[in-house]
Design an enzyme around this catalytic site. Sequence first.
Site, mmCIF file in Angstrom:
data_model
loop_
_atom_site.group_PDB
_atom_site.id
_atom_site.type_symbol
_atom_site.label_atom_id
_atom_site.label_comp_id
_atom_site.label_asym_id
_atom_site.label_seq_id
_atom_site.Cartn_x
_atom_site.Cartn_y
_atom_site.Cartn_z
ATOM 1 N N ALA A 12 -34.710 0.935 -10.378
ATOM 2 C CA ALA A 12 -34.139 -0.315 -10.895
ATOM 3 C C ALA A 12 -33.350 -0.112 -12.178
ATOM 4 C CB ALA A 12 -35.250 -1.330 -11.125
ATOM 5 N N ARG A 17 -27.772 6.370 -20.126
ATOM 6 C CA ARG A 17 -27.303 7.663 -20.628
ATOM 7 C C ARG A 17 -26.300 8.349 -19.691
ATOM 8 N NH1 ARG A 17 -33.385 9.614 -21.766
ATOM 9 N NH2 ARG A 17 -33.759 7.944 -20.262
ATOM 10 N N LYS A 24 -27.513 4.695 -11.781
ATOM 11 C CA LYS A 24 -27.848 6.129 -11.827
ATOM 12 C C LYS A 24 -28.282 6.687 -10.483
ATOM 13 C CE LYS A 24 -31.529 7.497 -14.277
ATOM 14 N NZ LYS A 24 -32.205 7.967 -15.509
ATOM 15 N N GLN A 76 -36.815 -5.958 -9.069
ATOM 16 C CA GLN A 76 -37.301 -6.097 -10.442
ATOM 17 C C GLN A 76 -36.141 -6.713 -11.215
ATOM 18 O OE1 GLN A 76 -37.561 -2.471 -12.734
ATOM 19 N NE2 GLN A 76 -39.167 -3.255 -14.057
ATOM 20 N N ASP A 106 -35.015 9.145 -10.265
ATOM 21 C CA ASP A 106 -34.085 10.091 -10.890
ATOM 22 C C ASP A 106 -34.674 11.487 -11.020
ATOM 23 O OD1 ASP A 106 -35.961 9.561 -12.830
ATOM 24 O OD2 ASP A 106 -34.523 9.216 -14.443
ATOM 25 N N GLU A 158 -45.310 9.101 -24.500
ATOM 26 C CA GLU A 158 -43.860 9.285 -24.418
ATOM 27 C C GLU A 158 -43.358 10.059 -25.639
ATOM 28 O OE1 GLU A 158 -41.776 8.506 -21.721
ATOM 29 O OE2 GLU A 158 -43.861 8.522 -21.069
ATOM 30 N N LYS A 349 -2.796 14.626 12.441
ATOM 31 C CA LYS A 349 -3.489 13.369 12.116
ATOM 32 C C LYS A 349 -3.703 12.615 13.414
ATOM 33 C CE LYS A 349 -1.888 9.550 11.464
ATOM 34 N NZ LYS A 349 -1.880 8.146 11.948
ATOM 35 N N TYR A 364 4.348 18.360 11.807
ATOM 36 C CA TYR A 364 3.477 17.203 11.665
ATOM 37 C C TYR A 364 3.275 16.599 13.040
ATOM 38 C CZ TYR A 364 1.795 12.523 10.819
ATOM 39 O OH TYR A 364 1.056 11.378 10.874
ATOM 40 N N ASN A 375 3.534 24.627 23.518
ATOM 41 C CA ASN A 375 3.957 25.378 22.331
ATOM 42 C C ASN A 375 4.850 24.496 21.465
ATOM 43 O OD1 ASN A 375 3.917 28.092 20.986
ATOM 44 N ND2 ASN A 375 6.081 27.571 20.968
HETATM 45 C C1 UD1 Z 1 -40.242 8.648 -17.485
HETATM 46 C C2 UD1 Z 1 -41.701 8.741 -17.928
HETATM 47 C C3 UD1 Z 1 -41.908 10.047 -18.692
HETATM 48 C C4 UD1 Z 1 -41.525 11.213 -17.807
HETATM 49 C C5 UD1 Z 1 -40.100 11.047 -17.249
HETATM 50 C C6 UD1 Z 1 -39.851 12.087 -16.196
HETATM 51 C C7 UD1 Z 1 -42.476 6.438 -18.343
HETATM 52 C C8 UD1 Z 1 -42.758 5.441 -19.382
HETATM 53 N N1 UD1 Z 1 -42.027 7.628 -18.784
HETATM 54 O O1 UD1 Z 1 -39.448 8.595 -18.636
HETATM 55 O O2 UD1 Z 1 -43.266 10.191 -19.066
HETATM 56 O O3 UD1 Z 1 -41.624 12.427 -18.532
HETATM 57 O O4 UD1 Z 1 -39.929 9.762 -16.637
HETATM 58 O O5 UD1 Z 1 -38.518 12.095 -15.758
HETATM 59 O O6 UD1 Z 1 -42.655 6.181 -17.186
HETATM 60 N N2 UD1 Z 1 -37.123 2.298 -13.810
HETATM 61 C C9 UD1 Z 1 -37.252 1.106 -13.146
HETATM 62 N N3 UD1 Z 1 -37.479 -0.032 -13.852
HETATM 63 C C10 UD1 Z 1 -37.595 -0.038 -15.209
HETATM 64 C C11 UD1 Z 1 -37.465 1.187 -15.900
HETATM 65 C C12 UD1 Z 1 -37.245 2.348 -15.160
HETATM 66 O O7 UD1 Z 1 -37.155 1.055 -11.923
HETATM 67 O O8 UD1 Z 1 -37.800 -1.123 -15.758
HETATM 68 C C13 UD1 Z 1 -36.860 3.519 -13.034
HETATM 69 C C14 UD1 Z 1 -35.546 4.156 -13.403
HETATM 70 O O9 UD1 Z 1 -34.521 3.682 -12.546
HETATM 71 C C15 UD1 Z 1 -35.812 5.641 -13.177
HETATM 72 C C16 UD1 Z 1 -37.313 5.778 -13.382
HETATM 73 O O10 UD1 Z 1 -37.857 4.470 -13.332
HETATM 74 O O11 UD1 Z 1 -35.507 6.036 -11.871
HETATM 75 C C17 UD1 Z 1 -37.656 6.416 -14.741
HETATM 76 O O12 UD1 Z 1 -37.104 5.628 -15.789
HETATM 77 P P1 UD1 Z 1 -36.499 6.296 -17.098
HETATM 78 O O13 UD1 Z 1 -36.098 5.201 -18.003
HETATM 79 O O14 UD1 Z 1 -35.500 7.302 -16.742
HETATM 80 O O15 UD1 Z 1 -37.807 6.989 -17.702
HETATM 81 P P2 UD1 Z 1 -37.869 8.224 -18.681
HETATM 82 O O16 UD1 Z 1 -37.547 7.779 -20.055
HETATM 83 O O17 UD1 Z 1 -37.080 9.333 -18.136
HETATM 84 CA CA CA Z 2 -35.701 9.581 -16.481
#
Ligand code: UD1
Ligand code: CA
Length: 456
Positions: A12, A17, A24, A76, A106, A158, A349, A364, A375
């Site tokens: 979500a 970044r 993403k 969400q 991710d 964290e 094409k 072409y 040919n």
């Molecule tokens: C998170 C972990 C961290 C871990 C890291 C690994 C938490 C609090 N932290 O941090 O411990 O080392 O991943 O890569 O979980 N997402 C949602 N809804 C939200 C927020 C995030 O669906 O409200 C999803 C994002 O799309 C993403 C994933 O959750 O795919 C992780 O979110 P991200 O903000 O990247 O967490 P990190 O800071 O990387």
């Molecule tokens: Ca992440």
Amino acid sequence: MSDSLAVAILAAGKGTRMKSQLPKVLHTLSGRTLVENVLASLSQVQPSRQLMVVGYQAESVRSALSAIPNLEFVEQTEQLGTGHAVQQVIPALSDFTGNLLVLNGDVPLIRPETIEQMLALHTQHQNAATILTAQLDDPTGYGRVFCTENSLVTEIIEHRDCTPKQRENQRINAGIYCFSWTALMEILPYLKADNDQQEYYLTDVIKDLSQVMAMDVDPQEILGINNRKQLAEADMILQRRLKDDLMLSGVTMINPDSITIDATVTVEPDVVIEPQTHLRGQTVIQSGCRIGPGSLIEDSLIESGSTVAFSVVNNSTVHGTCRIGPYAHLRGQAVVGEGCRIGNFVELKNATLGSQTNAAHLSYLGDATLGEKVNIGAGTITANYDGFKKHPTVIGDRTKTGSNSVLVAPVTLGTGVTVGAGAVVTRDVADDSLIVTRGERRVIANWKPKHQRPGG
Ligand code: UD1
Ligand code: CA
């Protein structure tokens, strides 16, 4: 195990970044979106439910993934953290009593075997939660995992909430968890957002669960993608993995570092791939082909024993034992019959060629249907576009076109036709005819320009 496993993929977030308009999880890695790569890591386990938590640009994420079967989307609406994201699946799992596998959308490089091992460990020890961890030389940015000697986890903090001392801990949280759903449900609804980001962290449930076990994995598998540098790094790792697997299955690669191959491509054994070649999308290369150097093949089928050099092939089919290139361009559902030769600077094409037909130089052929053993002379062009509409050209078996001929479509040349060099063919030509459209040859002897003539 299969009917007691559900999966929640967290997708979500916006991915601030990444500095991108695209969510993403829709950025691509070796031809698949990040989330599709995550889904691929489930190939060894059979979850009964697959829930995808979407939020930022939910509609585009949904439509990008609409072809994937058995995927349930949970929205969400506000992104209040990973814990809040998992809270959104509670209504969908109200009667559920099995294990919930939570995957960050991710973290795309997890191997299917790793997920399988993690679930086995979880079941064997009857853990409340099992999490994937890794020891990183540079753990900056990741949540740190604090354990007892027996790999039992006491807490995840964290990076931004860690003290300098805690930051020295190099064991990081991968963002891949297996929870006993009933155990998780005793804590998940009551999360607090008392941290630096004021978000509901999924990682906060860990300190209240017992027991939680960590499983260390290869750091390469748990690379999280937060920016485009990490995206490129992950792509290199995945490319290396895909190419190593192909080479071990019998594919020869010359200078593999210069070759890229999407995860969606099939390459059969005994194919040779030469330098600077890129295979993308739903491409299949059959056994005995030699592809490259310097070629791009996208969403195409190249059948056994064909060669493609310095050429681009899109959305096309090349039957067996053809020679394509150098410098050919096939696109728009071109179909090349068995044993054809498509040579230098030839563009096809939406053209279908029968077997053993040749177009070897500077042509072409668009919206054209050619029979067998045709040919096409150097420089033959199908003039298929009148400025408004595209028109078809049909060329019968064994017909030969002369150099620099123009076939003005719609037009049909029968079988065994010979087209004289430089002809402009505007009407149909019957079988076994010769067509010549040049003016009669005139030679004027001893000719001079006007101003050089006597009295001029
Ligand atoms: C998170 C972990 C961290 C871990 C890291 C690994 C938490 C609090 N932290 O941090 O411990 O080392 O991943 O890569 O979980 N997402 C949602 N809804 C939200 C927020 C995030 O669906 O409200 C999803 C994002 O799309 C993403 C994933 O959750 O795919 C992780 O979110 P991200 O903000 O990247 O967490 P990190 O800071 O990387
Ligand atoms: Ca992440």
